[in-house]
Design a protein around this motif. Structure first.
Motif, PDB file in Angstrom:
ATOM      1  N   THR A  92      -8.798   5.030   2.886  1.00  0.00           N
ATOM      2  CA  THR A  92      -8.125   4.730   1.624  1.00  0.00           C
ATOM      3  C   THR A  92      -9.050   5.083   0.457  1.00  0.00           C
ATOM      4  O   THR A  92     -10.229   5.415   0.650  1.00  0.00           O
ATOM      5  N   GLN A  95     -12.012   2.836   0.539  1.00  0.00           N
ATOM      6  CA  GLN A  95     -12.929   3.180   1.642  1.00  0.00           C
ATOM      7  C   GLN A  95     -13.660   4.502   1.369  1.00  0.00           C
ATOM      8  O   GLN A  95     -14.842   4.636   1.704  1.00  0.00           O
ATOM      9  N   ASP A 129      -5.744   0.869  -2.467  1.00  0.00           N
ATOM     10  CA  ASP A 129      -5.326   0.907  -1.069  1.00  0.00           C
ATOM     11  C   ASP A 129      -4.481   2.130  -0.729  1.00  0.00           C
ATOM     12  O   ASP A 129      -3.947   2.226   0.379  1.00  0.00           O
ATOM     13  N   ALA A 130      -4.375   3.050  -1.686  1.00  0.00           N
ATOM     14  CA  ALA A 130      -3.589   4.270  -1.426  1.00  0.00           C
ATOM     15  C   ALA A 130      -4.401   5.234  -0.565  1.00  0.00           C
ATOM     16  O   ALA A 130      -5.628   5.121  -0.447  1.00  0.00           O
ATOM     17  N   TRP A 131      -3.697   6.192   0.040  1.00  0.00           N
ATOM     18  CA  TRP A 131      -4.342   7.235   0.842  1.00  0.00           C
ATOM     19  C   TRP A 131      -4.473   8.502  -0.004  1.00  0.00           C
ATOM     20  O   TRP A 131      -3.659   8.731  -0.906  1.00  0.00           O
TER      21      TRP A 131
END
Ligand code: ADP
Ligand code: ADP
Length: 226
Positions: A92, A95, A129-131
């Motif tokens: 994400t 991350q 939290d998006a990809w």
């Protein structure tokens, strides 16, 4: 003390027994917080100089100093932002940005706090939290820069990051980059062959001569920032 001091750097490549002189006696200093654009004709050695600063390439003569210490290889203090941004698609936004601190083995809580700080700094709170595939080009650029900054970079290196884009997208990303630069006061060394782009982005434009890449002149752009 300049953040970067390139002193008399030369680079000769060997290609099938042929010697190609890509750089000769390149000298350049960058101060903390400056946005420096390196321009010059194709083949004059801009990328070579940037890769030497990044530590991907070893100079044949002279040296590059970061905070007065010779560059001996890649290190987190000089982060490269690649043309395709190189985000990890399986991670994400948070991350991706926390990747450096996480791989340095910092405690989970510290990694998350660090990542969130830089997520906010580049204005991506709502997208933590998006990809990567869910992001626009400008947002990907923000993630790429935040990832470099979260890894304790003092300087961001960019090699024609907008070279392959259409004019409208390029202008939007240039605006985004200036916005991030103003928020974070990061130091940027940006390679381009476009005079328009250099004048729009830079505090200081450094011109390289065609041929073996001697740095010919420097121009300071005195336009006030918006
Ligand atoms: P620019 O970024 O200004 O276009 P480069 O640094 O890419 O210039 O290239 C400078 C010169 O060095 C060119 O003549 C190029 O062909 C040569 N060169 C660059 N990289 C290599 C390499 N890995 N091996 C051999 N020659 C190279
Ligand atoms: P950019 O200038 O960064 O390329 P766009 O014009 O593509 O941005 O997007 C403008 C705004 O639309 C973004 O700031 C974002 O808030 C939103 N947006 C873009 N892509 C998505 C997406 N896949 N999901 C949700 N919102 C998005």
């Amino acid at each position: 003390l300049p953040i970067l001091d390139v002193k008399g750097v030369g680079k000769t490549y060997e290609l099938n027994g042929l010697k190609i002189e890509a750089l000769r006696d390149a000298n350049l200093t960058v101060k903390k917080g400056e946005f420096v654009c390196l321009i010059g004709a194709s083949g004059c050695g801009k990328s070579t100089l940037l890769r030497i600063v990044a530590g991907f390439e070893v100079p044949s003569s002279g040296e590059a100093l970061m905070w007065d210490k010779p560059v001996t290889g890649p290190a987190p203090d000089r982060g490269m932002v690649f043309q395709d941004y190189g985000l990890f698609p399986w991670l994400t936004v948070r991350q991706n940005i926390g990747f450096g601190p996480a791989s340095r083995g910092l405690p989970k809580k510290v990694v998350k706090e660090t990542a969130d700080r830089f997520v906010n700094m580049v204005g991506l709170n709502r997208f933590a939290d998006a990809w990567p595939h869910q992001l626009s080009g400008g947002m990907k650029q923000r993630v790429a820069i935040a990832r470099v900054l979260a890894n304790d970079a003092d300087m961001v290196l960019m090699d024609e990051p907008f070279g392959a884009l259409d004019a409208m997208t390029r202008e939007r990303l240039q605006d985004e980059l200036l916005d991030i630069w103003q928020r974070t006061q990061l130091t940027v060394l940006f390679v381009t062959h476009s005079i328009e782009e250099a004048i729009f982005l830079a505090d200081r434009v450094v011109v390289m001569e065609p041929g073996p890449g001697r740095i010919a002149s420097e121009y300071r752009i005195e336009l006030p920032r918006p």
